[in-house]
Write a protein that holds these residues in place. Structure first.
Motif, PDB file in Angstrom:
ATOM      1  N   ASP A 124      53.100  24.585  55.538  1.00 32.06           N
ATOM      2  CA  ASP A 124      52.032  23.744  56.066  1.00 32.06           C
ATOM      3  C   ASP A 124      52.244  23.475  57.550  1.00 32.06           C
ATOM      4  OD1 ASP A 124      50.147  21.787  56.593  1.00 32.06           O
ATOM      5  OD2 ASP A 124      50.327  20.918  54.588  1.00 32.06           O
ATOM      6  N   GLU A 125      51.176  23.581  58.333  1.00 34.16           N
ATOM      7  CA  GLU A 125      51.274  23.373  59.777  1.00 34.16           C
ATOM      8  C   GLU A 125      51.525  21.913  60.139  1.00 34.16           C
ATOM      9  OE1 GLU A 125      48.252  25.063  62.142  1.00 34.16           O
ATOM     10  OE2 GLU A 125      48.190  26.943  61.044  1.00 34.16           O
ATOM     11  N   GLU A 126      51.326  20.989  59.189  1.00 31.31           N
ATOM     12  CA  GLU A 126      51.489  19.578  59.516  1.00 31.31           C
ATOM     13  C   GLU A 126      52.960  19.223  59.752  1.00 31.31           C
ATOM     14  OE1 GLU A 126      49.756  17.346  56.402  1.00 31.31           O
ATOM     15  OE2 GLU A 126      47.699  17.975  56.833  1.00 31.31           O
ATOM     16  N   MET A 127      53.884  20.037  59.245  1.00 32.64           N
ATOM     17  CA  MET A 127      55.296  19.713  59.378  1.00 32.64           C
ATOM     18  C   MET A 127      56.013  20.837  60.111  1.00 32.64           C
ATOM     19  SD  MET A 127      58.101  18.963  56.367  1.00 32.64           S
ATOM     20  CE  MET A 127      57.111  17.656  55.679  1.00 32.64           C
ATOM     21  N   LEU A 128      56.367  20.601  61.360  1.00 31.07           N
ATOM     22  CA  LEU A 128      57.105  21.583  62.142  1.00 31.07           C
ATOM     23  C   LEU A 128      58.485  21.012  62.468  1.00 31.07           C
ATOM     24  CD1 LEU A 128      54.400  22.887  64.645  1.00 31.07           C
ATOM     25  CD2 LEU A 128      55.186  23.951  62.523  1.00 31.07           C
ATOM     26  N   PRO A 129      59.540  21.817  62.308  1.00 31.30           N
ATOM     27  CA  PRO A 129      60.898  21.342  62.564  1.00 31.30           C
ATOM     28  C   PRO A 129      61.209  21.303  64.061  1.00 31.30           C
ATOM     29  CG  PRO A 129      60.949  23.639  61.972  1.00 31.30           C
ATOM     30  CD  PRO A 129      59.510  23.207  61.837  1.00 31.30           C
ATOM     31  N   ARG A 130      62.392  20.780  64.394  1.00 33.79           N
ATOM     32  CA  ARG A 130      62.799  20.670  65.790  1.00 33.79           C
ATOM     33  C   ARG A 130      62.913  22.040  66.454  1.00 33.79           C
ATOM     34  NH1 ARG A 130      68.122  19.376  67.835  1.00 33.79           N
ATOM     35  NH2 ARG A 130      68.776  19.167  65.655  1.00 33.79           N
ATOM     36  N   LEU A 131      63.254  23.064  65.668  1.00 32.93           N
ATOM     37  CA  LEU A 131      63.396  24.411  66.225  1.00 32.93           C
ATOM     38  C   LEU A 131      62.086  24.898  66.843  1.00 32.93           C
ATOM     39  CD1 LEU A 131      65.249  26.888  66.596  1.00 32.93           C
ATOM     40  CD2 LEU A 131      64.396  27.728  64.388  1.00 32.93           C
ATOM     41  N   ILE A 143      57.331  28.064  60.595  1.00 36.50           N
ATOM     42  CA  ILE A 143      58.377  29.086  60.645  1.00 36.50           C
ATOM     43  C   ILE A 143      58.631  29.632  59.243  1.00 36.50           C
ATOM     44  CG2 ILE A 143      60.806  29.526  61.180  1.00 36.50           C
ATOM     45  CD1 ILE A 143      60.564  27.375  63.368  1.00 36.50           C
ATOM     46  N   LEU A 144      58.564  30.954  59.120  1.00 35.50           N
ATOM     47  CA  LEU A 144      58.723  31.620  57.836  1.00 35.50           C
ATOM     48  C   LEU A 144      60.164  32.050  57.589  1.00 35.50           C
ATOM     49  CD1 LEU A 144      55.542  33.900  57.926  1.00 35.50           C
ATOM     50  CD2 LEU A 144      55.739  31.527  57.178  1.00 35.50           C
ATOM     51  N   ARG A 145      60.822  32.580  58.618  1.00 38.54           N
ATOM     52  CA  ARG A 145      62.191  33.073  58.428  1.00 38.54           C
ATOM     53  C   ARG A 145      62.938  33.128  59.748  1.00 38.54           C
ATOM     54  NH1 ARG A 145      63.029  38.351  60.020  1.00 38.54           N
ATOM     55  NH2 ARG A 145      61.182  39.661  60.336  1.00 38.54           N
ATOM     56  N   LEU A 146      64.280  33.201  59.630  1.00 35.00           N
ATOM     57  CA  LEU A 146      65.171  33.361  60.775  1.00 35.00           C
ATOM     58  C   LEU A 146      66.094  34.535  60.489  1.00 35.00           C
ATOM     59  CD1 LEU A 146      66.288  29.614  61.103  1.00 35.00           C
ATOM     60  CD2 LEU A 146      64.369  30.713  62.281  1.00 35.00           C
ATOM     61  N   SER A 147      66.380  35.345  61.512  1.00 35.05           N
ATOM     62  CA  SER A 147      67.279  36.483  61.352  1.00 35.05           C
ATOM     63  C   SER A 147      68.185  36.587  62.570  1.00 35.05           C
ATOM     64  CB  SER A 147      66.497  37.792  61.174  1.00 35.05           C
ATOM     65  OG  SER A 147      65.717  37.760  60.002  1.00 35.05           O
ATOM     66  N   MET A 175      66.094  23.454  61.529  1.00 36.37           N
ATOM     67  CA  MET A 175      64.945  23.643  60.640  1.00 36.37           C
ATOM     68  C   MET A 175      64.687  22.420  59.769  1.00 36.37           C
ATOM     69  SD  MET A 175      63.211  26.349  61.084  1.00 36.37           S
ATOM     70  CE  MET A 175      62.249  26.211  59.574  1.00 36.37           C
ATOM     71  N   GLU A 176      65.599  21.460  59.755  1.00 33.38           N
ATOM     72  CA  GLU A 176      65.368  20.246  58.965  1.00 33.38           C
ATOM     73  C   GLU A 176      64.100  19.540  59.443  1.00 33.38           C
ATOM     74  OE1 GLU A 176      68.823  17.828  59.318  1.00 33.38           O
ATOM     75  OE2 GLU A 176      70.121  19.203  58.195  1.00 33.38           O
ATOM     76  N   HIS A 187      70.291  36.123  57.395  1.00 31.14           N
ATOM     77  CA  HIS A 187      68.884  35.781  57.135  1.00 31.14           C
ATOM     78  C   HIS A 187      68.743  34.417  56.465  1.00 31.14           C
ATOM     79  CE1 HIS A 187      67.430  39.827  58.140  1.00 31.14           C
ATOM     80  NE2 HIS A 187      68.476  40.282  57.485  1.00 31.14           N
ATOM     81  N   TRP A 188      67.705  33.696  56.876  1.00 29.79           N
ATOM     82  CA  TRP A 188      67.308  32.415  56.272  1.00 29.79           C
ATOM     83  C   TRP A 188      65.799  32.442  56.105  1.00 29.79           C
ATOM     84  CZ3 TRP A 188      63.872  28.603  57.407  1.00 29.79           C
ATOM     85  CH2 TRP A 188      64.022  27.361  56.780  1.00 29.79           C
ATOM     86  N   ILE A 189      65.306  31.892  54.978  1.00 23.14           N
ATOM     87  CA  ILE A 189      63.867  31.891  54.726  1.00 23.14           C
ATOM     88  C   ILE A 189      63.404  30.504  54.312  1.00 23.14           C
ATOM     89  CG2 ILE A 189      63.700  34.326  54.082  1.00 23.14           C
ATOM     90  CD1 ILE A 189      63.875  33.506  51.184  1.00 23.14           C
ATOM     91  N   ALA A 190      62.167  30.175  54.652  1.00 16.70           N
ATOM     92  CA  ALA A 190      61.567  28.904  54.240  1.00 16.70           C
ATOM     93  C   ALA A 190      61.121  28.998  52.787  1.00 16.70           C
ATOM     94  CB  ALA A 190      60.376  28.570  55.141  1.00 16.70           C
TER      95      ALA A 190
END
Length: 233
Positions: A124-131, A143-147, A175-176, A187-190
């Motif tokens: 959801d676009e309403e919640m964006l992390p500090r990253l 954000i969907l994923r980090l690599s 990402m919190e 790899h990390w995924i939401a």
């Protein structure tokens, strides 16, 4: 989808199958043909996805159409003479078949783009992390994923991809409060971006995200996803 398209084709009887075949023969012909077309089309799409850069959806769809139309057209000419009752029908015109295949492909493409299978799976676009604050404004979406890539982290959002010079562990902390999982040491995924998990080998899996990306899942990280209730084959 296979059943719906097969039944409609059986009742409509395109390419002269209505006149040349009985109802049971048409059902056999179209169920087999539609099933093969879906399997071949899916295989072609997976192959093209491995070649087309992530986020180039328009290019993916264009290449898919260019490849699938001649392939399915040739399938019709190969399959038609082999089916019961097809002997009196004769092979349909290549041009006619190609136009029908193109029209059906465009309809399915439009349907897929309109429905966009399970779009709610994307965060959801309403919640964006500090990253997200590190990203350019035009890339600042969910954000969907980090690599991890060398000394950088590839951040994939619904708006595109950005490379940030930082450690993956630091990026994950930023990402919190977004829930997510490491699937591999790089790899990390939401959680909300996960569409499904597929087997990729004897002891290998891959996670398919809502944007079509495929992320490896190793045995070490599998328990965390299972504990979260994610179905893993």
């Amino acid at each position: 989808m296979w059943m719906v398209i097969g039944v409609v084709a059986t009742l409509a009887g395109p390419f002269g199958t209505y006149e040349a075949m009985t109802l049971s023969q048409r059902a056999m012909f179209w169920m087999v043909f539609v099933g093969l077309s879906i399997a071949v089309g899916r295989g072609i799409r997976v192959w093209i996805e491995s070649l087309v850069p992530t986020g180039r959806t328009w290019l993916l769809e264009a290449v898919h159409l260019v490849v699938i139309v001649p392939v399915i057209t040739l399938m019709v000419h190969w399959l038609a003479p082999k089916m019961p009752g097809a002997g009196v029908m004769g092979p349909p015109s290549v041009v006619t078949v190609a136009w029908h295949v193109l029209a059906i492909s465009l309809v399915l493409l439009g349907f897929r783009r309109a429905v966009r299978i399970e779009p709610a799976l994307c965060p959801d676009e309403e919640m964006l992390p500090r990253l997200a604050e590190r990203l350019p404004r035009e890339r600042r979406g969910p954000i969907l994923r980090l690599s991890a890539q060398d000394h950088h982290v590839e951040v994939v959002t619904t708006e595109g991809t950005e490379m940030l010079r930082m450690r993956l562990s630091d990026a994950i902390r930023e990402m919190e409060p977004i829930e997510g999982y490491s699937t591999h040491r790089s790899h990390w995924i939401a959680r909300e971006a996960i569409e499904r998990v597929e087997r990729a080998g004897a002891a290998k899996w891959q996670v398919v995200l809502c944007n079509g990306d495929q992320v490896p899942l190793t045995r070490r990280y599998r328990p965390a996803l299972e504990a979260a209730g994610i179905d893993i084959p």
